[in-house]
Design a protein around this motif. Sequence first.
Motif, mmCIF file in Angstrom:
data_model
loop_
_atom_site.group_PDB
_atom_site.id
_atom_site.type_symbol
_atom_site.label_atom_id
_atom_site.label_comp_id
_atom_site.label_asym_id
_atom_site.label_seq_id
_atom_site.Cartn_x
_atom_site.Cartn_y
_atom_site.Cartn_z
ATOM 1 N N LEU A 137 0.828 -1.206 0.000
ATOM 2 C CA LEU A 137 0.000 0.000 0.000
ATOM 3 C C LEU A 137 0.855 1.245 0.000
ATOM 4 O O LEU A 137 0.571 2.216 -0.705
ATOM 5 C CB LEU A 137 -0.921 -0.009 1.228
ATOM 6 N N ALA A 138 1.947 1.207 0.765
ATOM 7 C CA ALA A 138 2.815 2.379 0.829
ATOM 8 C C ALA A 138 3.453 2.639 -0.529
ATOM 9 O O ALA A 138 3.578 3.790 -0.949
ATOM 10 C CB ALA A 138 3.894 2.163 1.887
ATOM 11 N N ARG A 139 3.836 1.566 -1.223
ATOM 12 C CA ARG A 139 4.439 1.756 -2.540
ATOM 13 C C ARG A 139 3.428 2.356 -3.517
ATOM 14 O O ARG A 139 3.750 3.226 -4.314
ATOM 15 C CB ARG A 139 4.942 0.414 -3.067
ATOM 16 N N GLU A 140 2.193 1.851 -3.424
ATOM 17 C CA GLU A 140 1.174 2.342 -4.348
ATOM 18 C C GLU A 140 0.856 3.804 -4.098
ATOM 19 O O GLU A 140 0.580 4.554 -5.038
ATOM 20 C CB GLU A 140 -0.102 1.506 -4.197
ATOM 21 N N HIS A 141 0.884 4.204 -2.841
ATOM 22 C CA HIS A 141 0.522 5.577 -2.518
ATOM 23 C C HIS A 141 1.739 6.500 -2.433
ATOM 24 O O HIS A 141 1.612 7.659 -2.066
ATOM 25 C CB HIS A 141 -0.242 5.625 -1.188
ATOM 26 N N LYS A 142 2.916 5.987 -2.727
ATOM 27 C CA LYS A 142 4.127 6.795 -2.591
ATOM 28 C C LYS A 142 4.069 8.034 -3.464
ATOM 29 O O LYS A 142 4.536 9.103 -3.094
ATOM 30 C CB LYS A 142 5.354 5.953 -2.941
ATOM 31 N N ARG A 143 3.423 7.872 -4.664
ATOM 32 C CA ARG A 143 3.366 9.010 -5.558
ATOM 33 C C ARG A 143 2.452 10.111 -5.037
ATOM 34 O O ARG A 143 2.466 11.225 -5.541
ATOM 35 C CB ARG A 143 2.872 8.557 -6.936
ATOM 36 N N PHE A 144 1.620 9.780 -4.019
ATOM 37 C CA PHE A 144 0.703 10.779 -3.466
ATOM 38 C C PHE A 144 1.263 11.439 -2.201
ATOM 39 O O PHE A 144 0.561 12.199 -1.563
ATOM 40 C CB PHE A 144 -0.650 10.130 -3.121
ATOM 41 N N ARG A 145 2.505 11.158 -1.857
ATOM 42 C CA ARG A 145 3.022 11.637 -0.565
ATOM 43 C C ARG A 145 2.965 13.154 -0.468
ATOM 44 O O ARG A 145 2.663 13.710 0.578
ATOM 45 C CB ARG A 145 4.462 11.147 -0.362
ATOM 46 N N TYR A 146 3.246 13.813 -1.554
ATOM 47 C CA TYR A 146 3.278 15.269 -1.520
ATOM 48 C C TYR A 146 2.065 15.872 -2.232
ATOM 49 O O TYR A 146 2.070 17.034 -2.586
ATOM 50 C CB TYR A 146 4.563 15.781 -2.163
ATOM 51 N N SER A 147 1.025 15.038 -2.511
ATOM 52 C CA SER A 147 -0.169 15.539 -3.180
ATOM 53 C C SER A 147 -1.134 16.126 -2.156
ATOM 54 O O SER A 147 -1.087 15.806 -0.975
ATOM 55 C CB SER A 147 -0.861 14.416 -3.946
ATOM 56 N N SER A 148 -2.086 16.942 -2.664
ATOM 57 C CA SER A 148 -3.076 17.533 -1.783
ATOM 58 C C SER A 148 -4.187 16.537 -1.506
ATOM 59 O O SER A 148 -4.311 15.496 -2.175
ATOM 60 C CB SER A 148 -3.655 18.791 -2.424
ATOM 61 N N LEU A 149 -4.991 16.843 -0.488
ATOM 62 C CA LEU A 149 -6.102 15.972 -0.147
ATOM 63 C C LEU A 149 -7.082 15.842 -1.320
ATOM 64 O O LEU A 149 -7.751 14.813 -1.486
ATOM 65 C CB LEU A 149 -6.816 16.522 1.105
ATOM 66 N N TRP A 150 -7.145 16.877 -2.128
ATOM 67 C CA TRP A 150 -8.054 16.873 -3.264
ATOM 68 C C TRP A 150 -7.723 15.725 -4.227
ATOM 69 O O TRP A 150 -8.625 15.122 -4.819
ATOM 70 C CB TRP A 150 -7.978 18.221 -3.981
ATOM 71 N N THR A 151 -6.458 15.370 -4.350
ATOM 72 C CA THR A 151 -6.047 14.265 -5.233
ATOM 73 C C THR A 151 -6.704 12.967 -4.801
ATOM 74 O O THR A 151 -7.157 12.168 -5.630
ATOM 75 C CB THR A 151 -4.520 14.116 -5.203
ATOM 76 N N PHE A 152 -6.746 12.719 -3.464
ATOM 77 C CA PHE A 152 -7.374 11.503 -2.962
ATOM 78 C C PHE A 152 -8.899 11.598 -3.014
ATOM 79 O O PHE A 152 -9.592 10.615 -3.284
ATOM 80 C CB PHE A 152 -6.923 11.239 -1.522
ATOM 81 N N ALA A 153 -9.433 12.797 -2.758
ATOM 82 C CA ALA A 153 -10.890 12.972 -2.750
ATOM 83 C C ALA A 153 -11.490 12.759 -4.134
ATOM 84 O O ALA A 153 -12.652 12.324 -4.266
ATOM 85 C CB ALA A 153 -11.240 14.370 -2.226
ATOM 86 N N LYS A 154 -10.726 13.032 -5.191
ATOM 87 C CA LYS A 154 -11.255 12.881 -6.539
ATOM 88 C C LYS A 154 -11.613 11.437 -6.840
ATOM 89 O O LYS A 154 -12.512 11.160 -7.644
ATOM 90 C CB LYS A 154 -10.241 13.404 -7.561
ATOM 91 N N GLN A 155 -10.908 10.468 -6.193
ATOM 92 C CA GLN A 155 -11.253 9.061 -6.399
ATOM 93 C C GLN A 155 -12.662 8.778 -5.888
ATOM 94 O O GLN A 155 -13.450 8.077 -6.552
ATOM 95 C CB GLN A 155 -10.245 8.163 -5.690
ATOM 96 N N ASP A 156 -12.998 9.327 -4.720
ATOM 97 C CA ASP A 156 -14.347 9.141 -4.186
ATOM 98 C C ASP A 156 -15.376 9.878 -5.033
ATOM 99 O O ASP A 156 -16.497 9.377 -5.257
ATOM 100 C CB ASP A 156 -14.412 9.635 -2.737
#
Length: 454
Positions: free
Chosen positions: A12-31
Motif C-alpha cells: 500500500l505504501a508503494r502504491e501511494h508513494k506518488r501521493f506523498r506530496y499531493s493535496s487531499l483533493w487528489t485523494f478525494a477525486k477518487q471518491d
Amino acid sequence: MTMYEPYPVPELAREHKRFRYSSLWTFAKQDLRLLAFLLLVATCIGLGVGYFWASIFIAFLIFFGFQLRSLYMVNEWISNRPYDTPPNLNGIWGALLFNVYRAQRQERIVQAEMVGLIDRAQSSLVALNEAVVLIDDLHQIEWCNPAAENLLGIRVFDRGHNILSILRQPKFIEYFNHIDQAPDGIKIKSSIFDDHYVQIKLTRFGEQSRLLVAYDVTRVHNLEQMRKDFVDNISHELRTPLTVLSGYIETFTDQEDLNPRWKRAFDQMQSQTKRMNALVNDLLLLSNLENNKTIAKNQIIEMPSLMNQLFDDAQAYNADYGHTLNLDIDSHCDLIGSDTEIASAFSNLITNAIKYTPKGGIITIGWHDDGVHGYFTVQDNGIGIDPKHLPRLTERFYRVDSARSRATGGTGLGLAIVKHVLMQHGAYLDVISKENEGSIFKAVFPKERLYQMM
C-alpha cells in the motif's frame, strides 16, 4: 520480527508513494469519481424505469455503503491488527490509512533506536568497575550493575528495597539526606571487605530520584594515610633535635665575647632553626586538622573580642613593615566554631597580607554579614596575584614566588591550614586579586555558623 524492528515498506505504501506530496483533493477525486459513476448509472436507470429520484437515492445509499465498509475496515485494522499491513483502500480512507501507517512505522523506528541506545548504555554500565545504582523518588532501588554487589553489597533482587535499609552507616544516611553539604561525596568503610574504603557520590535527577556512583578508594586511602603518618611522625621526631639546636644556638649567640664573624653565622643558624620550627608546627597542625581530631566546633566565639585581639597582634607583627592597619566591624553576629582553629586561620590570613605587601601598604581587617553569610576579610593594596595562581593557592607548599616566600620566612602551609579549618566549619575561602592592585581574602561562613543574641 519484533515490534521494535523496522518494517519493510508495504504494498500500500508503494502504491501511494506518488501521493506523498499531493493535496487531499487528489485523494478525494477518487471518491468523487465513484460517486459520479454511481449517479450516472442511477440517472440512466431512473429515466428508463421512471423512478429518477428513487434511483438517485439508491446511488447515494450504495456510495455511503462503500464508505461505511471502508470505515469498518479502518476500525478493524486499528483495533485488532495495528502492526500488520493495512488494507488496500482508495480515496480518503486510503490516504488516512497510509498516513497513519507511515507515522506508526516512524514511531517504531524511533522506538527501536531508543531501545538500542538504552541497551548499549546499560551494557556499558554493566561493564563498569564502579558501582552504579538508580534510586527512585521513594528511595527504592530501581536498577544496579554487578559492581554494586561487590562494592556495596546491593544484589539484583534488592530492587524495590529502600537503599537506606541496605546501606545503614550513619555517615551515609546523613549524606543521603543532605547531599548539598558534601558536593564531592563521602568516603565510607566497606561493609563487604575489611580494611576497604569506598567513595560514594550522589547526584539528583528528576524530582527526587538519585544516581549513586561508588568506587574503591582503598589504595588511595592507604597512600594518603601513609603520607599523613609519615608527616606526623617526622614532625614529632624533628621537634626534639630542633629544640636542642635552638637552645645551644641561643646560648652561643648571647655570649658577649663572641667573635662578630661567628655571631653572624649563629644569627643565620638561629633564623633558619626558627623557620624549621615554624614548618614543623604547621605540619603538626595540618596533620591534626586532616585527621579530624575531636576538637569542639560549637563554641560561641565573640567576634568583636577576637577581632580586636587579632588587630593588636597584627600591629605588633607590623612593627617592622610600617603598614597602615584598619579594623572594620559592621556585624553584630558572633561565630560558632573552634576558637583556637578560627583564630589560627584568621591570623594566617592577616600575617600573609602583612608579609607579602610592600612596606607602607594599607591593610584592612573586617568582619561583616549580609543575613545569609558571615564574612571575615583581609584586604591589602599590595602587588596582587596573577589569576592563574588562584586555583592552587591553598595547596600545601605551593608558592606564587618561591624566592619571595623564602625571603619572608613562609612555610607554604598557611593557606592549606586556612582551607582545612574553614572546611571543618562548613565555610570556604574566596580570593579576589589583580596584579598591582592588591588582594582580598574572604572567609565565607554559612548562616548556620552565625550566632546573634536576641
